[in-house]
Design a protein around this motif. Structure first.
Motif, PDB file in Angstrom:
ATOM      1  N   GLY A  74      -7.881  -4.582  -3.424  1.00  0.00           N
ATOM      2  CA  GLY A  74      -8.502  -3.356  -2.945  1.00  0.00           C
ATOM      3  C   GLY A  74      -9.942  -3.169  -3.389  1.00  0.00           C
ATOM      4  O   GLY A  74     -10.804  -2.784  -2.592  1.00  0.00           O
ATOM      5  N   ALA A  75     -10.242  -3.427  -4.664  1.00  0.00           N
ATOM      6  CA  ALA A  75     -11.581  -3.147  -5.183  1.00  0.00           C
ATOM      7  C   ALA A  75     -12.491  -4.375  -5.158  1.00  0.00           C
ATOM      8  O   ALA A  75     -13.660  -4.287  -5.554  1.00  0.00           O
ATOM      9  CB  ALA A  75     -11.481  -2.610  -6.615  1.00  0.00           C
ATOM     10  N   SER A 121       0.863  -1.179   0.000  1.00  0.00           N
ATOM     11  CA  SER A 121       0.000   0.000   0.000  1.00  0.00           C
ATOM     12  C   SER A 121       0.897   1.226   0.000  1.00  0.00           C
ATOM     13  O   SER A 121       2.124   1.111   0.103  1.00  0.00           O
ATOM     14  CB  SER A 121      -0.920   0.011   1.223  1.00  0.00           C
ATOM     15  OG  SER A 121      -0.149   0.243   2.399  1.00  0.00           O
ATOM     16  N   ASP A 122       0.281   2.403  -0.085  1.00  0.00           N
ATOM     17  CA  ASP A 122       1.080   3.638   0.020  1.00  0.00           C
ATOM     18  C   ASP A 122       1.923   3.613   1.283  1.00  0.00           C
ATOM     19  O   ASP A 122       3.085   4.030   1.300  1.00  0.00           O
ATOM     20  CB  ASP A 122       0.166   4.867   0.069  1.00  0.00           C
ATOM     21  CG  ASP A 122      -0.707   4.970  -1.170  1.00  0.00           C
ATOM     22  OD1 ASP A 122      -0.623   4.071  -2.023  1.00  0.00           O
ATOM     23  OD2 ASP A 122      -1.467   5.951  -1.281  1.00  0.00           O
ATOM     24  N   ARG A 146     -13.087  -3.758   4.338  1.00  0.00           N
ATOM     25  CA  ARG A 146     -13.926  -2.722   3.733  1.00  0.00           C
ATOM     26  C   ARG A 146     -15.375  -2.775   4.230  1.00  0.00           C
ATOM     27  O   ARG A 146     -16.187  -1.940   3.845  1.00  0.00           O
ATOM     28  CB  ARG A 146     -13.891  -2.831   2.211  1.00  0.00           C
ATOM     29  CG  ARG A 146     -12.487  -2.594   1.653  1.00  0.00           C
ATOM     30  CD  ARG A 146     -12.505  -2.223   0.181  1.00  0.00           C
ATOM     31  NE  ARG A 146     -11.164  -2.052  -0.325  1.00  0.00           N
ATOM     32  CZ  ARG A 146     -10.401  -0.965  -0.169  1.00  0.00           C
ATOM     33  NH1 ARG A 146     -10.882   0.057   0.520  1.00  0.00           N
ATOM     34  NH2 ARG A 146      -9.186  -0.903  -0.678  1.00  0.00           N
ATOM     35  N   THR A 202      -4.255  -0.966  -2.600  1.00  0.00           N
ATOM     36  CA  THR A 202      -4.309   0.431  -3.015  1.00  0.00           C
ATOM     37  C   THR A 202      -4.364   0.527  -4.526  1.00  0.00           C
ATOM     38  O   THR A 202      -3.923  -0.394  -5.232  1.00  0.00           O
ATOM     39  CB  THR A 202      -3.078   1.200  -2.486  1.00  0.00           C
ATOM     40  OG1 THR A 202      -3.180   2.558  -2.876  1.00  0.00           O
ATOM     41  CG2 THR A 202      -1.789   0.628  -3.060  1.00  0.00           C
ATOM     42  N   ASN A 203      -4.893   1.637  -5.013  1.00  0.00           N
ATOM     43  CA  ASN A 203      -4.894   1.904  -6.449  1.00  0.00           C
ATOM     44  C   ASN A 203      -3.768   2.834  -6.868  1.00  0.00           C
ATOM     45  O   ASN A 203      -3.615   3.163  -8.039  1.00  0.00           O
ATOM     46  CB  ASN A 203      -6.232   2.539  -6.866  1.00  0.00           C
ATOM     47  CG  ASN A 203      -7.394   1.572  -6.689  1.00  0.00           C
ATOM     48  OD1 ASN A 203      -7.253   0.384  -6.977  1.00  0.00           O
ATOM     49  ND2 ASN A 203      -8.535   2.079  -6.221  1.00  0.00           N
ATOM     50  N   ALA A 204      -2.970   3.295  -5.881  1.00  0.00           N
ATOM     51  CA  ALA A 204      -1.890   4.236  -6.173  1.00  0.00           C
ATOM     52  C   ALA A 204      -0.765   3.524  -6.914  1.00  0.00           C
ATOM     53  O   ALA A 204      -0.619   2.301  -6.870  1.00  0.00           O
ATOM     54  CB  ALA A 204      -1.364   4.840  -4.875  1.00  0.00           C
ATOM     55  N   ALA A 205       0.033   4.321  -7.642  1.00  0.00           N
ATOM     56  CA  ALA A 205       1.166   3.774  -8.378  1.00  0.00           C
ATOM     57  C   ALA A 205       2.190   3.206  -7.414  1.00  0.00           C
ATOM     58  O   ALA A 205       2.450   3.774  -6.349  1.00  0.00           O
ATOM     59  CB  ALA A 205       1.801   4.858  -9.242  1.00  0.00           C
ATOM     60  N   THR A 231      -1.959  -6.213  -3.138  1.00  0.00           N
ATOM     61  CA  THR A 231      -2.034  -4.772  -2.957  1.00  0.00           C
ATOM     62  C   THR A 231      -3.437  -4.379  -2.543  1.00  0.00           C
ATOM     63  O   THR A 231      -4.423  -4.976  -3.007  1.00  0.00           O
ATOM     64  CB  THR A 231      -1.623  -4.009  -4.233  1.00  0.00           C
ATOM     65  OG1 THR A 231      -1.759  -2.609  -3.988  1.00  0.00           O
ATOM     66  CG2 THR A 231      -2.501  -4.383  -5.407  1.00  0.00           C
ATOM     67  N   GLU A 237      -4.410  -7.888  -6.828  1.00  0.00           N
ATOM     68  CA  GLU A 237      -5.133  -6.705  -6.359  1.00  0.00           C
ATOM     69  C   GLU A 237      -6.365  -7.128  -5.579  1.00  0.00           C
ATOM     70  O   GLU A 237      -7.238  -7.809  -6.095  1.00  0.00           O
ATOM     71  CB  GLU A 237      -5.532  -5.819  -7.539  1.00  0.00           C
ATOM     72  CG  GLU A 237      -4.334  -5.260  -8.305  1.00  0.00           C
ATOM     73  CD  GLU A 237      -4.760  -4.308  -9.413  1.00  0.00           C
ATOM     74  OE1 GLU A 237      -5.970  -4.007  -9.502  1.00  0.00           O
ATOM     75  OE2 GLU A 237      -3.890  -3.882 -10.178  1.00  0.00           O
TER      76      GLU A 237
END
Length: 999
Positions: free
Chosen positions: A126-127, A74-75, A162, A109-112, A107, A124
């Motif tokens: 996160g979503a 994550s970030d 979530r 997060t959606n951040a780079a 991961t 992924e």
């Protein structure tokens, strides 16, 4: 240490270590639970790599775990450190790419992310929803997916991150800039979970702005998945608390009437019984008046978390967890997240100026991020008391500045205990941090403001006032005698945070400021012991010095306060706190000249102490200019026989010595000694000081026998008229042992210096510059005596402390570095010797010029390193140039010149000029015998060198004769097994190291 969670099916799958940032703990808990349900043995490692540890090493440490390592990316995972994406790419390529079979990653997060994470084949989550996230997780680990029993059937398992708890109300939005507090969050978790049933209540206690609410909110987001009900309640007003608790009734599906009382009873009963939910968390935020709301706390199987400034919660069956200000690393990391334009150094400066207080850092960094004002300029405004509140950036969840919030608390205190605020105001005219309350208790009542006289005389009111300030976390106290059976009354210390200090002073009327400032100055002056030369009183001066500026003492016109400032400067000089002393002197000098006039006697006193500080840090030209102006003025105004003039002339002579104007210094110092002897007598401490300084003048001229005689007289007189362990007596011991060493009397020197070092450490402490000077001399005595290993160990430790205490460029540090470099060249690390030698040489040239003896001598030491490294041509050029320059500067008979000549004769021999080498060796030996005596080690080294030169000229008969005489003398003076004797016997060419002399 990793926490291992076991499962009956653990043997069926490979073990997995989950590596996660604390911010993502909820994901780690859920992922661990899912993996255990599918047979994996899971352990957890919270990712928090130390800044000083290379990222590659931290990643390699993960490979020490059994089985696979699952990274939750994550970030926050990448920001911890903090590290750049380039750093991460380099580390991932070095550690992960070669071990892709050991690492896996998901991961959230959606951040780079760093591009090198592609090697991890990241899944992924996160979503995705719970079931899809579980499928992707297991697929990434190669574990077959099967539907597990529903969460509803197994209510003890962690919730999908979530998904909110079934009942969720009033919780603030998560602070995405939340920083640090990892240990605190873990402590809160364990306190709540280890408490007995119906007693899990924890109060987060701390001063305004320290981050209690943010810590509680972060706890909710990290551990909220373990609860079925999370309810956040503002608790500053009883009515609001009752209302919000009553609103829980419909949220819990309870049948209750419309009245608050009925709903409250129903809620308390449901929480007590744990129905419909036993895993509940209630947060009471801002509960600063426990006596008005404590009866509303529920009991039961759940947890209660309280935030408060009021320590009285300790009386209501809660566990207190103190929330301190940030650690400096946390402050720097937070500021850099809040204001990206601020670099690490400026973030550190800002954190220091704001006392690491989270709210102040948040609001200030937010303001600076939106402006172009340099951080140092902002800090200067802050220190000068500028009104900067209007520029602070507040957040929606706390829409007031720190100053406003604290002012509200002060107003509340003034209404209930006004004398507590009066005491706080007085304390704000001491420095932030520890305020010794004993200073105030010692003041006569007549010197106190009217509103404080009764407080000081009434122990009950005094204790009540301090207790109230402590109760609301405005201050904290400790007793220096803590741990003894009977703490001494009046010795307690009050700790005042920097931002509390600033806010209290900023909100005070001008007339009150002047009154409280005057009282603080009187308290400090009243506590002046009056003897800064007495090392036994240094702890009291250390207590007083920090408060000089805050109290206004530096610009006071009161005689007793000015004497205090002078005594503090003297203490700072003697104790080695040179930079602190200079900061004070630089501020006081112009203020006193304006207040008192440039020729006032006290201004001359100050100038003397100011110049001493300038000189000791190597600012010799400035010191000489100020001392000469004082001497010229005082001589014209008062004549030659004036004590102030003699004191200024003493300083000028020291400046001249430092600037290598040795003959001029000797003449002036002799005049000073003669005048002191006539005016105050031979045994006066000032006369003995002049005698000591005259010995220094002779020493730097190479006249060691004369220096020894004067240092002997000064030492004997100081032992008789001062204490044997007085710091001036100990200083004379260093000088006397130094003279003995320079004369080659090593056994005598070391016998004195060993005992003196022990006394220095006992009396002055191991980090005092005089102690460091004593240790340096002892190391040199050991080295010259042949105890090389002991000497190098001692000098390495001494140099490390010089660098830490005084800095790399301090004259004493340079002296120690020069000596240690020479030792390393001969017996250790040639690269380190070169590094140290070049550093010393460069600094001397910058500070003193290329022709100063210290720069010239240091170039010779560097030349010897070059010779050892095989760079003979460069070495030869440096030595020959140094020989000419040193002879021009101090004369051809000076031991420094003779030592360089010894090295130059070796250079000429190696260069194929044995005739030139032999001529130089003869001349050098003759002059050394005349200057130092025929049996001095330098004179004998010249004879050994001459024998080598004669042998190169094929005059073996004469060479053997000279060599035999030199060896016989070395054996007689130093001993047959001394390193110099052994070296000469093996026909190793002697050399000479330059060593400067302490002024």
């Amino acid at each position: 240490m990793a926490v291992v969670r076991k499962s009956p099916a653990a043997a069926e799958r490979q073990p997995v270590t989950v590596s996660f940032a604390g911010f993502n703990r909820a994901w780690a808990a859920w992922i661990g639970d899912r993996l255990e349900r599918h047979g994996h043995r899971v352990s957890f490692q919270r990712w928090d790599p130390p800044v000083e540890t290379p990222l590659e090493d931290s990643l390699r440490d993960l490979l020490l775990a059994d089985g696979r390592v699952l990274l939750i990316l994550s970030d926050w995972y990448f920001q911890l450190g903090p590290r750049s994406h380039d750093d991460w790419n380099k580390a991932l390529r070095a550690v992960v790419v070669p071990h892709t079979d050991r690492f896996a990653a998901i991961t959230v997060t959606n951040a780079a992310m760093p591009t090198a994470t592609a090697a991890l084949n990241v899944a992924e989550l996160g979503a995705a929803g719970p079931r899809e996230a579980e499928r992707r997780l297991l697929a990434r680990l190669g574990t077959p997916y099967s539907v597990t029993p529903s969460t509803a059937a197994e209510p003890t398992g962690p919730r999908f991150p979530r998904d909110q708890p079934r009942v969720w109300g009033g919780v603030p939005r998560r602070n995405i800039r939340f920083t640090g507090r990892e240990g605190l969050l873990s402590e809160i978790y364990h306190q709540l979970n280890q408490a007995e049933s119906a007693a899990a209540v924890v109060t987060l206690l701390g001063m305004s702005g320290v981050g209690k609410t943010q810590t509680a909110a972060e706890y909710v987001y990290r551990f909220g998945s373990e609860y079925d009900m999370v309810w956040w309640v503002p608790a500053d007003q009883r009515g609001t608390l009752r209302q919000r608790l009553a609103e829980l009734a419909p949220a819990l599906g309870l049948s209750a009437g419309p009245e608050y009382g009925e709903r409250l009873r129903a809620v308390h009963d449901a929480l007590r019984r744990g129905t419909p939910y036993s895993r509940w968390l209630l947060i009471l935020d801002g509960a600063d008046e426990p006596e008005t709301v404590a009866d509303l706390l529920p009991s039961g199987p759940g947890h209660v978390l309280i935030t408060s400034q009021n320590r009285d919660w300790d009386e209501h069956n809660t566990s207190l967890v103190e929330i301190p200000v940030y650690g400096r690393d946390e402050s720097v990391a937070f500021v850099r997240r809040r204001a990206r334009r601020i670099g690490p150094h400026e973030a550190d400066l800002l954190a220091d100026a704001l006392g690491d207080l989270p709210l102040a850092l948040d609001q200030t960094a937010g303001s600076l991020n939106d402006s172009t004002m340099p951080v140092p300029e902002y800090i200067e405004l802050l220190r000068n008391g500028a009104d900067i509140e209007v520029g602070l950036k507040v957040a929606a969840d706390f829409p007031m500045t720190y100053y406003t919030a604290f002012s509200i608390l002060l107003n509340r205190l003034r209404e209930s205990v006004p004398e507590a605020v009066d005491l706080l105001r007085l304390c704000s005219f001491f420095a932030p941090g520890p305020v010794p309350l004993g200073l105030l208790r010692e003041l006569p009542a007549r010197d106190l403001p009217e509103q404080l006289r009764g407080l000081m005389d009434d122990p009950l009111r005094w204790t009540s006032s301090i207790s109230k300030l402590v109760q609301y976390s405005v201050v904290r106290t400790e007793n220096p005698q803590e741990g003894t059976d009977e703490p001494i009354a009046g010795t307690e210390v009050l700790h005042l945070h920097r931002m509390v200090h600033q806010t209290v002073r900023a909100g005070m009327p001008d007339e009150d400021r002047e009154e409280y400032s005057r009282v603080a100055r009187r308290a400090l002056a009243n506590s002046d012991p009056g003897r800064p030369t007495d090392t036994r009183l240094w702890p009291r001066y250390a207590e007083l010095v920090p408060h000089l500026e805050a109290s206004g003492s530096l610009t006071s016109t009161h005689g007793a306060v000015q004497r205090l400032v002078m005594n503090c400067l003297r203490y700072l000089f003697l104790s080695g706190e040179y930079r602190a002393g200079l900061q004070i002197a630089d501020r006081v000098a112009p203020a006193w000249r304006e207040l008192l006039g440039p020729t006032h006697p006290r201004v001359w006193d100050l100038a003397y102490h100011h110049v001493n500080l300038l000189r000791v840090v190597g600012r010799y030209s400035e010191a000489e200019r100020l001392d000469r102006a004082a001497v010229d003025h005082l001589r014209a105004e008062r004549g030659q026989q004036d004590l102030d003039l003699l004191r200024a002339a003493t300083g000028l002579a020291a400046d001249l010595r430092a600037l290598a104007r040795y003959d001029e210094a000797l003449q002036l110092q002799q005049t000073v000694l003669d005048e002191y002897t006539e005016l105050v007598g031979e045994q006066d401490s000032r006369t003995l000081g002049a005698l000591n300084n005259l010995a220094v003048s002779y020493r730097v001229l190479g006249r060691y026998e004369e220096a020894l005689e004067m240092d002997r007289r000064a030492l004997e007189a100081r032992r008789e008229h001062l204490r044997p362990r007085h710091n001036w007596t100990l200083f004379s011991e260093i000088n006397y042992a130094w003279d003995l060493r320079l004369l080659g009397r090593y056994e005598e020197a070391i016998s004195i210096q060993e005992q003196s070092v022990t006394a220095h450490q006992d009396v002055m402490g191991s980090d005092n510059p005089q102690t460091l000077r004593a240790e340096h001399n002892l190391a040199m005595c050991q080295y010259r005596l042949g105890e090389r290993a002991r000497a190098m160990t001692l000098l390495a430790d001494t140099l490390e402390r010089c660098e830490r205490v005084l800095g790399d460029e301090d004259p004493l540090t340079l002296m120690a570095a020069s000596s240690y470099g020479c030792m390393q060249r001969e017996h250790g690390d040639l690269d380190l010797a070169r590094h140290l030698g070049e550093r010393v040489l460069t600094r001397y040239r910058e500070m003193l010029g290329h022709r100063h003896p210290y720069a010239v001598g240091s170039s010779v030491n560097h030349a010897l390193v070059l010779r050892a490294a095989g760079e003979r041509q460069s070495s030869e050029m440096l030595i020959e140039e140094a020989l000419v320059t040193m002879a021009d500067t101090v004369g051809e008979r000076h031991p420094w010149t003779l030592g360089i000549a010894l090295n130059a004769s070796a250079t000429r021999n190696l260069a194929g000029d044995p005739e030139g080498a032999a001529d130089l060796s003869r001349k050098t030996g003759r002059l050394a015998a005349e200057m130092l005596g025929a049996r001095h080690p330098l004179s004998l080294s010249c004879q050994v060198a001459l024998a080598a030169d004669l042998r190169a000229l094929r005059d073996r008969q004469q060479a053997d004769k000279v060599e035999e005489a030199a060896l016989s003398a070395l054996s007689a003076t130093l001993g047959p097994q001394h390193v110099h004797t052994i070296s000469a016997r093996s026909r190793a060419r002697p050399f000479w190291d330059f060593e400067n002399h302490a002024h």
